[in-house]
Structures are given as structure tokens and as C-alpha cells.
Design an enzyme around this catalytic site. Structure first.
Site, mmCIF file in Angstrom:
data_model
loop_
_atom_site.group_PDB
_atom_site.id
_atom_site.type_symbol
_atom_site.label_atom_id
_atom_site.label_comp_id
_atom_site.label_asym_id
_atom_site.label_seq_id
_atom_site.Cartn_x
_atom_site.Cartn_y
_atom_site.Cartn_z
ATOM 1 N N GLY A 177 -16.221 -80.910 -83.255
ATOM 2 C CA GLY A 177 -16.929 -81.600 -82.190
ATOM 3 C C GLY A 177 -18.224 -80.910 -81.798
ATOM 4 O O GLY A 177 -19.173 -81.554 -81.350
ATOM 5 N N LEU B 17 -19.425 -77.659 -83.686
ATOM 6 C CA LEU B 17 -20.027 -76.915 -84.793
ATOM 7 C C LEU B 17 -19.452 -77.359 -86.130
ATOM 8 O O LEU B 17 -18.271 -77.732 -86.219
ATOM 9 C CB LEU B 17 -19.778 -75.407 -84.612
ATOM 10 N N GLU C 108 -6.734 -81.795 -90.283
ATOM 11 C CA GLU C 108 -7.316 -80.664 -89.541
ATOM 12 C C GLU C 108 -6.293 -79.580 -89.197
ATOM 13 O O GLU C 108 -6.555 -78.379 -89.335
ATOM 14 C CB GLU C 108 -7.961 -81.198 -88.260
ATOM 15 N N TYR D 63 -24.699 -71.687 -75.009
ATOM 16 C CA TYR D 63 -23.488 -70.887 -75.165
ATOM 17 C C TYR D 63 -23.784 -69.392 -75.253
ATOM 18 O O TYR D 63 -23.128 -68.568 -74.604
ATOM 19 C CB TYR D 63 -22.709 -71.339 -76.407
HETATM 20 P P1 ADP Z 1 -15.068 -77.441 -82.889
HETATM 21 O O1 ADP Z 1 -14.278 -77.282 -84.148
HETATM 22 O O2 ADP Z 1 -14.460 -78.362 -81.906
HETATM 23 O O3 ADP Z 1 -16.528 -77.732 -83.166
HETATM 24 P P2 ADP Z 1 -15.342 -74.546 -82.576
HETATM 25 O O4 ADP Z 1 -14.113 -73.816 -82.960
HETATM 26 O O5 ADP Z 1 -16.488 -74.493 -83.515
HETATM 27 O O6 ADP Z 1 -15.004 -76.027 -82.152
HETATM 28 O O7 ADP Z 1 -15.786 -73.970 -81.144
HETATM 29 C C1 ADP Z 1 -16.784 -74.599 -80.371
HETATM 30 C C2 ADP Z 1 -17.059 -73.741 -79.151
HETATM 31 O O8 ADP Z 1 -17.535 -72.462 -79.572
HETATM 32 C C3 ADP Z 1 -18.136 -74.281 -78.246
HETATM 33 O O9 ADP Z 1 -17.593 -75.186 -77.301
HETATM 34 C C4 ADP Z 1 -18.672 -73.028 -77.583
HETATM 35 O O10 ADP Z 1 -17.900 -72.647 -76.476
HETATM 36 C C5 ADP Z 1 -18.470 -71.959 -78.652
HETATM 37 N N1 ADP Z 1 -19.662 -71.592 -79.430
HETATM 38 C C6 ADP Z 1 -19.753 -70.465 -80.174
HETATM 39 N N2 ADP Z 1 -20.947 -70.362 -80.758
HETATM 40 C C7 ADP Z 1 -21.648 -71.455 -80.387
HETATM 41 C C8 ADP Z 1 -22.960 -71.926 -80.675
HETATM 42 N N3 ADP Z 1 -23.799 -71.232 -81.445
HETATM 43 N N4 ADP Z 1 -23.340 -73.117 -80.154
HETATM 44 C C9 ADP Z 1 -22.513 -73.811 -79.375
HETATM 45 N N5 ADP Z 1 -21.272 -73.418 -79.064
HETATM 46 C C10 ADP Z 1 -20.822 -72.247 -79.550
HETATM 47 MG MG MG Z 2 -12.327 -77.187 -84.694
#
Ligand code: ADP
Ligand code: MG
Length: 315
Positions: free
Chosen positions: A11, A13, A113, A184
Site C-alpha cells: 500500500g 512501498l 501475500e 516518514y
Molecule cells: P506496505 O507493504 O503496506 O507498503 P511496508 O511494510 O512497506 O508496508 O511499510 C510501510 C510503512 O513503512 C509506512 O507506512 C511508513 O510508516 C514506513 N516507511 C518506512 N520507510 C518509508 C518511506 N521511505 N516512505 C514512506 N513510508 C516509509
Molecule cells: Mg506489505
């Protein structure tokens, strides 16, 4: 040789793990594809090349990340770096959208996932501990991404235990709502300088001047301090309070799940732990306080991508 990649498009990254023809035996972490916190271009300065053994027959992949809001950038990177016959394992909520941008990569597999995350966690742990994948491992896996998902890993069985809508996305979203700060890296950087007691109501505040029956610095109620301090709460105080709340609730839920499953080991993964020393410290401290052991693998953000890569290699 066919190249292989695992892509976890979440969602927030997009995480990529790929094996190049060079057959590297070291895990390479290149986070150079994210926009800088000031919004200008890519930051190519952070690169990490730890040395180590391959994991469970899987050579050590190169790791990189994109913002999910820049799905097209991730697709451009794939087109520029992976040959069209590359075997790609896709996972995560945005996987289908990304795959549609890359129809020429026909050698693709969609990986559920939760299975990908659990498999990746097992492999990353084994790698970081310098050992083989143990068949009888048993732990609770807390994937703290945008939101939080909890799993039991028990050998080859990996049931999902539940989830909560509180995670890294809450850190960014709620701090943004409270003080306008949504970056972040900036939130994670200032949070250790903040004072939660400017925002939260602690047990000590309620009992003062009497001695509290439990540790006075424990939170009685998040965001419930009745009168703000004279100077008002500062952005770093909000950041500390939000991260504190996320840490406390994630750990409480994970520790209860662990106790119900008869284990005390909790492995915390997801990008929320990257470069966030306050979240890491509080998570370790609360987990221990609740009688469990915390592990936060250094590459835990890449569990989904490594699991998807594993599926691409195995098929
Ligand atoms: P998802 O798989 O849902 O994308 P992630 O495991 O990648 O989730 O974690 C996303 C979270 O990591 C963000 O909500 C934020 O808190 C944190 N985060 C770490 N690094 C970053 C970044 N560079 N930009 C935005 N969020 C980041
Ligand atoms: Mg994830």
C-alpha cells in the site's frame, strides 16, 4: 540463465528482491529509488552490502524500494533492468496493477501475500543468523506495514491469526493530521527528541503526588493529557506519542497472540521498523515487559519480496 525477481507491491512501498546473473553471494540493499524527504529526486547515497552465505539454496538477492505512489517508476526500473524472460513473483495489494503495466513479462507468478511474507521471514531470519532454515521454528510474525497483520509460523504451517488497522500508515497519517508532518523519515528522526507526556496521560500523572501501583511512565490513556504543557505540544511530541501508541498496541496484540499460541518469540517485520529507532526501542522494551522475546530482522521490510522471489525460483 533466467533472471528471477520477487516484487512486493504494498500500500505504501514497492519492495523488489532480484537475483542477477552475476550470482552475488552478498545481500545488497540499495534504497536509491525513493524520493528524498525534500521531494527532490533519488537518493543514491545509502547502499549496504553485507557479506554472507546464500539462504536455503537461494542466492543472496539485491534489494530495492520504490514509493507505491510511483508505480510507473517501478515498472520503468523493471523494463530497464530485467530481461523480458525474467521469472517474476508478484505479491501485495498493488501487484495486479503493476503486473498489468508489464505485460511483456509473461513468465510471472502471483504469490499470496501472507504466504510470501511468512516464507520471506523464515529465510531472512535464517540468513541473518547465519544458519539453515530450521524445520521446527515456531514464532508469531507481526508484519507492521501500512497496517498490521499477524501470523503464526510453525514449520510449514503459517495460519494468519488476525490483523489491526494500526501500523506504519497510522504513524504517517496521524502525525500528519496532528501537526502537518507526513514525511516518514522526518517523523522517525524527530520522534526520539519528543516528550510523550506532553500528549499522553501516564499512570504517574494520574497518581501524582502518590506512588503509582505500576510503573509511572506507563501510558494510562493515549492522547488524553487534559491540559497541554504551557508551550503547547511540539511536532516531535506528537511524533513520539503516535509512535508510542503504535508500538504499545502492536506489541500488546502480538504478545497476546503469542501467549495463545504457546510461544514467546515474536518476529516484527515491515518497513515501519526501518530507520525508526524509537519504534524499534519501544517494541523491544514492551515485548520484553510482556514476557516475550522480540526479533526485528534488519531486512524485515523485504519479507514479501523475498518470499515472492523464492516462489519464482521454486516454480
Ligand atoms: P506496505 O507493504 O503496506 O507498503 P511496508 O511494510 O512497506 O508496508 O511499510 C510501510 C510503512 O513503512 C509506512 O507506512 C511508513 O510508516 C514506513 N516507511 C518506512 N520507510 C518509508 C518511506 N521511505 N516512505 C514512506 N513510508 C516509509
Ligand atoms: Mg506489505
Amino acid at each position: 540463465m533466467t533472471m528471477q525477481a520477487g516484487i512486493d507491491a504494498g500500500g505504501t512501498l514497492i519492495k523488489i528482491a532480484y537475483l542477477s546473473d552475476a550470482g552475488s553471494e552478498a545481500w545488497e540493499k540499495a534504497e536509491s529509488r525513493l524520493p528524498r524527504s525534500d521531494g527532490t529526486g533519488a537518493d543514491a547515497s545509502r547502499q549496504e552490502r553485507p557479506q554472507g552465505e546464500a539462504v536455503g539454496g537461494l542466492r543472496a538477492p539485491t534489494l530495492l524500494k520504490f514509493a507505491a505512489s510511483r508505480l510507473e517508476d517501478a515498472a520503468d526500473w523493471v523494463r530497464a533492468n530485467l530481461p523480458e524472460d525474467a521469472r517474476i513473483g508478484y505479491t501485495g495489494g498493488q501487484a495486479e496493477r503493476l503486473r498489468r503495466l508489464l505485460p511483456q513479462y509473461a513468465n510471472a507468478v502471483m504469490v499470496p501475500e501472507f504466504a510470501a511474507t511468512a516464507e520471506g521471514a523464515v529465510r531472512i531470519r535464517a540468513y541473518e543468523r547465519g544458519g539453515a532454515v530450521a524445520a521446527a521454528e515456531r514464532f508469531v510474525l507481526a508484519n507492521v506495514g501500512t497496517g498490521t497483520s499477524l501470523h503464526l509460523v510453525q514449520g510449514a504451517e503459517r495460519p494468519r491469526l488476525g490483523g489491526i488497522g494500526l501500523g506504519g500508515g497510522t504513524i504517517v497519517g496521524l502525525t500528519g493530521l496532528l501537526c502537518g508532518l507526513r514525511d516518514y523519515e522526518a517523523i522517525a528522526r524527530i520522534a526520539p527528541l519528543g516528550d510523550r507526556e506532553a500528549v499522553d496521560l501516564t499512570v504517574g500523572q494520574i497518581y501524582a503526588p502518590a506512588e503509582p501501583p505500576i510503573a509511572g511512565d506507563l501510558t494510562a490513556a493515549n492522547f488524553a493529557r487534559p491540559v497541554p504543557p504551557a508551550a503547547g505540544a511540539q511536532p516531535q511530541d506528537y511524533a513520539a506519542a503516535v509512535i508510542g501508541m503504535v508500538a504499545e498496541i502492536v506489541v500488546t496484540v502480538a504478545a497476546q497472540a503469542a501467549k495463545m499460541q504457546g510461544t514467546s518469540r515474536i518476529v516484527y517485520v515491515g518497513s515501519s521498523y526501518e530507520n525508526n529507532p524509537l519504534l524499534r526501542d519501544l517494541t523491544a522494551r514492551f515485548t520484553e515487559m510482556l514476557g516475550c522475546e522480540a526479533e526485528m530482522p534488519e531486512r524485515g521490510a523485504y519479507c514479501g519480496a523475498i518470499g515472492a522471489l523464492h516462489a519464482a525460483v521454486e516454480e
